[in-house]
Design a protein around this motif. Structure first.
Motif, PDB file in Angstrom:
ATOM      1  N   PRO A  38     -10.259   6.723  10.857  1.00  0.00           N
ATOM      2  CA  PRO A  38      -9.755   7.449   9.446  1.00  0.00           C
ATOM      3  C   PRO A  38      -9.290   8.951   9.464  1.00  0.00           C
ATOM      4  N   LEU A  39      -9.426   9.593   9.949  1.00  0.00           N
ATOM      5  CA  LEU A  39      -8.668  10.880  10.623  1.00  0.00           C
ATOM      6  C   LEU A  39      -7.058  10.544  10.149  1.00  0.00           C
ATOM      7  N   VAL A  40      -6.529   9.999  11.987  1.00  0.00           N
ATOM      8  CA  VAL A  40      -5.415   9.731  11.297  1.00  0.00           C
ATOM      9  C   VAL A  40      -4.305   8.394  10.616  1.00  0.00           C
ATOM     10  N   ILE A  41      -4.905   8.017  10.573  1.00  0.00           N
ATOM     11  CA  ILE A  41      -4.358   6.610   9.386  1.00  0.00           C
ATOM     12  C   ILE A  41      -4.843   6.961   8.092  1.00  0.00           C
ATOM     13  N   GLY A  42      -5.660   7.629   7.404  1.00  0.00           N
ATOM     14  CA  GLY A  42      -5.016   8.503   6.451  1.00  0.00           C
ATOM     15  C   GLY A  42      -4.045   9.241   6.659  1.00  0.00           C
ATOM     16  N   TYR A  43      -4.276  10.057   7.686  1.00  0.00           N
ATOM     17  CA  TYR A  43      -2.656  11.111   7.769  1.00  0.00           C
ATOM     18  C   TYR A  43      -1.774  10.628   7.636  1.00  0.00           C
ATOM     19  N   MET A  44      -1.986   9.203   7.712  1.00  0.00           N
ATOM     20  CA  MET A  44      -0.567   8.609   8.558  1.00  0.00           C
ATOM     21  C   MET A  44       0.152   8.255   7.196  1.00  0.00           C
ATOM     22  N   LEU A  45      -0.485   7.240   5.795  1.00  0.00           N
ATOM     23  CA  LEU A  45      -0.050   6.878   5.349  1.00  0.00           C
ATOM     24  C   LEU A  45       0.016   8.343   3.945  1.00  0.00           C
ATOM     25  N   SER A  46      -0.827   9.209   3.977  1.00  0.00           N
ATOM     26  CA  SER A  46      -0.426  10.652   3.174  1.00  0.00           C
ATOM     27  C   SER A  46       1.393  10.712   3.448  1.00  0.00           C
ATOM     28  N   VAL A  47       1.668  10.948   5.248  1.00  0.00           N
ATOM     29  CA  VAL A  47       2.994  11.079   5.363  1.00  0.00           C
ATOM     30  C   VAL A  47       4.326   9.684   4.886  1.00  0.00           C
ATOM     31  N   ASN A  48       4.091   8.686   5.093  1.00  0.00           N
ATOM     32  CA  ASN A  48       4.233   7.328   5.379  1.00  0.00           C
ATOM     33  C   ASN A  48       3.988   6.439   5.086  1.00  0.00           C
ATOM     34  N   VAL A  49       3.830   5.098   4.127  1.00  0.00           N
ATOM     35  CA  VAL A  49       3.413   4.356   4.384  1.00  0.00           C
ATOM     36  C   VAL A  49       4.152   3.236   4.634  1.00  0.00           C
ATOM     37  N   ARG A  50       5.016   3.015   4.516  1.00  0.00           N
ATOM     38  CA  ARG A  50       5.875   1.973   5.708  1.00  0.00           C
ATOM     39  C   ARG A  50       6.171   2.028   7.001  1.00  0.00           C
ATOM     40  N   LEU A  51       5.771   3.163   7.556  1.00  0.00           N
ATOM     41  CA  LEU A  51       6.206   3.539   8.562  1.00  0.00           C
ATOM     42  C   LEU A  51       4.585   3.262   9.566  1.00  0.00           C
ATOM     43  N   THR A  52       3.475   3.756   8.753  1.00  0.00           N
ATOM     44  CA  THR A  52       2.478   3.850   9.358  1.00  0.00           C
ATOM     45  C   THR A  52       1.820   2.005   9.877  1.00  0.00           C
ATOM     46  N   LEU A  53       1.967   1.138   8.789  1.00  0.00           N
ATOM     47  CA  LEU A  53       2.356   0.248   8.525  1.00  0.00           C
ATOM     48  C   LEU A  53       2.742  -0.828  10.045  1.00  0.00           C
ATOM     49  N   TYR A  54       4.014  -0.371  10.706  1.00  0.00           N
ATOM     50  CA  TYR A  54       5.336  -0.431  11.361  1.00  0.00           C
ATOM     51  C   TYR A  54       4.324  -0.662  12.486  1.00  0.00           C
ATOM     52  N   SER A  55       4.620   1.551  12.455  1.00  0.00           N
ATOM     53  CA  SER A  55       4.023   1.027  14.212  1.00  0.00           C
ATOM     54  C   SER A  55       2.854   0.565  14.550  1.00  0.00           C
ATOM     55  N   LEU A  56       1.612   0.394  13.508  1.00  0.00           N
ATOM     56  CA  LEU A  56       0.010  -0.119  13.846  1.00  0.00           C
ATOM     57  C   LEU A  56       0.061  -1.716  14.051  1.00  0.00           C
ATOM     58  N   LEU A  57       1.269  -1.995  14.084  1.00  0.00           N
ATOM     59  CA  LEU A  57       1.517  -3.566  13.938  1.00  0.00           C
ATOM     60  C   LEU A  57       0.629  -4.382  15.261  1.00  0.00           C
ATOM     61  N   PRO A  58       0.731  -3.918  16.056  1.00  0.00           N
ATOM     62  CA  PRO A  58       0.735  -4.440  17.462  1.00  0.00           C
ATOM     63  C   PRO A  58      -1.291  -3.915  18.048  1.00  0.00           C
ATOM     64  N   LEU A  59      -1.357  -3.017  17.467  1.00  0.00           N
ATOM     65  CA  LEU A  59      -2.634  -2.461  18.023  1.00  0.00           C
ATOM     66  C   LEU A  59      -4.146  -3.652  17.124  1.00  0.00           C
ATOM     67  N   PRO A  60      -4.094  -4.211  16.769  1.00  0.00           N
ATOM     68  CA  PRO A  60      -4.621  -5.112  16.439  1.00  0.00           C
ATOM     69  C   PRO A  60      -4.333  -6.102  17.577  1.00  0.00           C
ATOM     70  N   ILE A  61      -3.756  -6.729  17.526  1.00  0.00           N
ATOM     71  CA  ILE A  61      -3.098  -7.519  19.161  1.00  0.00           C
ATOM     72  C   ILE A  61      -3.709  -6.822  20.726  1.00  0.00           C
ATOM     73  N   LEU A  62      -3.544  -5.827  20.119  1.00  0.00           N
ATOM     74  CA  LEU A  62      -3.903  -5.273  21.855  1.00  0.00           C
ATOM     75  C   LEU A  62      -5.490  -5.359  22.172  1.00  0.00           C
ATOM     76  N   SER A  63      -6.110  -4.603  20.987  1.00  0.00           N
ATOM     77  CA  SER A  63      -7.207  -4.801  21.100  1.00  0.00           C
ATOM     78  C   SER A  63      -8.115  -6.421  21.446  1.00  0.00           C
ATOM     79  N   LEU A  64      -7.767  -7.480  20.702  1.00  0.00           N
ATOM     80  CA  LEU A  64      -7.707  -8.574  20.777  1.00  0.00           C
ATOM     81  C   LEU A  64      -7.732  -9.477  22.435  1.00  0.00           C
ATOM     82  N   SER A  65      -6.232  -8.996  22.603  1.00  0.00           N
ATOM     83  CA  SER A  65      -6.130  -8.865  24.317  1.00  0.00           C
ATOM     84  C   SER A  65      -7.373  -8.606  24.881  1.00  0.00           C
ATOM     85  N   ILE A  66      -6.975  -6.948  24.835  1.00  0.00           N
ATOM     86  CA  ILE A  66      -8.662  -6.561  26.085  1.00  0.00           C
ATOM     87  C   ILE A  66      -9.806  -7.600  26.190  1.00  0.00           C
TER      88      ILE A  66
END
Length: 596
Positions: free
Chosen positions: A163-191
């Motif tokens: 929440p600390l990182v995501i909250g700050y990232m969203l405050s800077v740029n929402v579009r860039l935040t959503l795109y940059s975090l796109l692979p992370l859920p896939i990473l978690s499920l794969s692991i």
């Protein structure tokens, strides 16, 4: 997860460690975020200042502008280094609290399980194998500790950092935040799936290794038999097959493990590429500065391990829940052998058994059927019978290892159930058929049943058991350390040390459960001569399938198929020409044949 709620009492007990660990995790994550912001500020400063510096480069102010520029960068570098050192320090404190807490809980849990094991009746150990009992107090507890330590630590880290990182990232740029975090859920499920495959194959390897170890142990233990029957080649072939199975499973595990880090790096790389591409478009549009791209790349890398660990933590929690369920099964076992009045009094030794019947709860075997007898103070009773007649069952009932199905046992006129169990057992000297000596000194083995036995008590018990001279003949005397199960001693010496251990605590009742079955006639006679002295002024019960042991008894009962078929003195039973007389004649003739 319901099974893991049982651990909450430990989390409450060590709540100070948990709260401090949470606080240190928050602080350490703050020192993770600040350097990324410093990097963004530094890059933006460099980009903006460099063009200004170029204007002054060819003038008299060029050196001053260059010096100010480098000084600013140097300060940023020092600040980033300081943040890293502070984060490292607080991560150290996190481990010193949460991981230390898990070790303390592991210690408490193992002690709780062991104490509970000790409190359970003998029937519990007949139902469960030693290997299973060991697995639950070692492997299962270790898995539970992984939940209490690493799983909680990484889970907290994810819950705080995300929440600390995501909250700050969203405050800077929402579009860039959503795109940059796109692979992370896939990473978690794969692991998660890869980790499950690793765990599954690891358990198969453990089972294979256990089988391999058992095979080797049996081969070494039975090496005489293998050599006598010339089966070395067959044994080596079987070992090669077992080793091949272990090797194949290990290679399959290595194949899955080799996917782990490439998968992480690939998805992190994809995330970085997306961040640079989308961030570049945002820079072109003037929505963000160059430093934001670098800052977001750092944030993505920060979140990679916590998100990766989510799959790992989930797997740990699942395994811990399964292990805690197994642990709870044993912790929920209760001891139905309890005292009704907790009497802790000195006993005299008068025993009365009235119409006792007993059926083993696990097998349903009816061991005793309406058995009755009595023993006066200082008398000796011999219980004679063939294997499976129910002799040892009587010993177990007198020690309250089991509860009689029906009937009554009384000592000194009181129901045996009224006595405090520890008080009762402490006043009975028990010599089992299967002698068990601990891997300790002879002195400690003899004084095992006494809280603080002096050397004189130990020596007297050894003399009474006619084993003193044997012990003194050893190089280290009473300080001689015995091997596993007393393997250092001969059969007769082990029996006599066991007898010495029983009499060292000065028991009021001496219970000898077929303790001469494994010794020859000569050794038996030597032990019986020693027992004459020991049994004086003690109520003694001699359980044996040998009629020669009955010569010390005042009264004899003969058991057959769980029932008393004869009772009386030695001479009376011989004159009766019944079961006892037949046993006596057969065993006497067998001994004479052996002597010839």
């Amino acid at each position: 997860m319901n099974s893991l709620w049982r651990l909450n009492k430990y989390l409450y007990k060590y709540k100070g460690y948990l709260l401090l660990g949470t606080l240190f995790t928050v602080i350490s994550n703050i020192f993770v975020i600040i350097p990324a912001q410093l990097v963004r500020i530094a890059i933006d400063y460099v980009v903006e200042s460099f063009s200004i510096y170029q204007l002054y480069e060819s003038t008299a102010l060029g050196d001053e502008a260059r010096s100010a520029f480098l000084k600013f960068i140097f300060v940023f570098g020092l600040l980033i280094l300081l943040m890293a050192l502070l984060r490292g320090f607080f991560l150290f404190l996190v481990r010193q609290t949460i991981i230390a807490m898990s070790r303390l809980v592991e210690f408490d849990l193992k002690n709780e399980i062991f104490r509970h094991y000790q409190s359970l009746p003998l029937s519990f150990y007949r139902k469960n194998s030693t290997g299973d009992l060991m697995a639950r107090i070692t492997e299962d507890v270790s898995r539970v500790r992984m939940y209490l330590g690493p799983a909680i630590m990484y889970g907290l880290n994810l819950a705080i950092l995300f929440p600390l990182v995501i909250g700050y990232m969203l405050s800077v740029n929402v579009r860039l935040t959503l795109y940059s975090l796109l692979p992370l859920p896939i990473l978690s499920l794969s692991i998660y799936y890869v980790n499950n495959m690793i765990n599954e194959r690891s358990e198969k390897i453990q089972r294979s290794l256990s089988g391999l170890s058992t095979f080797v142990q049996e081969a070494f233990s039975g090496i005489r038999v293998i050599k006598a029957f010339v089966r070395e080649e067959d044994s080596a072939t079987e070992f090669a097959k077992a080793s091949e199975n272990y090797k194949d499973k290990s290679i399959r595990l290595t194949l899955v493990q080799s996917l782990f880090y490439p998968l992480i790096l690939a998805l992190v790389g994809v995330s970085t590429i997306i961040t640079v591409y989308v961030g570049g478009l945002e820079v072109i549009d003037g929505a963000i500065g160059y430093g934001v791209i670098a800052e977001f790349i750092l944030y993505v890398n920060m979140l990679t391990w916590p998100v990766t660990s989510l799959g790992w933590v989930t797997s740990i929690v699942q395994r811990a829940a399964a292990s805690q369920t197994r642990i709870n099964e044993f912790l929920d076992e209760s001891n139905d052998i309890v005292s009704t009045e907790e009497l802790a009094v000195d006993i005299v030794g008068e025993i009365a058994v009235k119409n006792i019947s007993f059926e083993y709860p696990d097998s349903g075997i009816k061991a005793l059927k309406d058995v009755s007898f009595s023993v006066e103070k200082g008398q000796a009773l011999a219980i004679i019978g063939t294997t499976g007649a129910g002799k040892s069952t009587i010993a177990n009932l007198l020690m309250r290892m089991y509860e009689a199905t029906s009937g009554e046992i009384s000592i000194d006129g009181r129901d045996i159930r009224k006595y405090n169990i520890n008080s009762l057992r402490s006043q009975i000297g028990f010599v089992p058929q299967d002698v068990f000596l601990f891997s300790d000194t002879i002195s400690n083995n003899i004084s095992f049943g006494v809280d603080s036995a002096s050397a004189k008590v130990v020596e007297k018990a050894a003399k009474d058991a006619d084993v003193y001279e044997n012990i003194k003949g050893f190089p280290n005397g009473f300080n001689t350390r015995l091997g596993e199960r007393g393997i250092t001693l001969s059969g007769g010496q082990k029996q006599r040390v066991s007898i010495a251990r029983a009499i060292a605590k000065e028991p009021k009742i001496l219970l000898l459960d077929d303790c001469l079955s494994a010794v020859d006639t000569k050794t038996e006679n030597a032990i019986l001569n020693a027992l004459k002295l020991i049994m004086q002024n003690r109520t003694s019960i001699i359980i044996s399938h040998r009629v020669s042991s009955a010569k010390l008894a005042d009264k004899i009962i003969v058991l057959d198929d769980g029932m008393v078929v004869e009772q009386g003195s030695h001479d009376f039973l011989l004159s009766k020409k019944g079961v006892y007389s037949d046993l006596y004649e057969k065993q006497t003739q067998a001994n004479e044949s052996m002597e010839e």
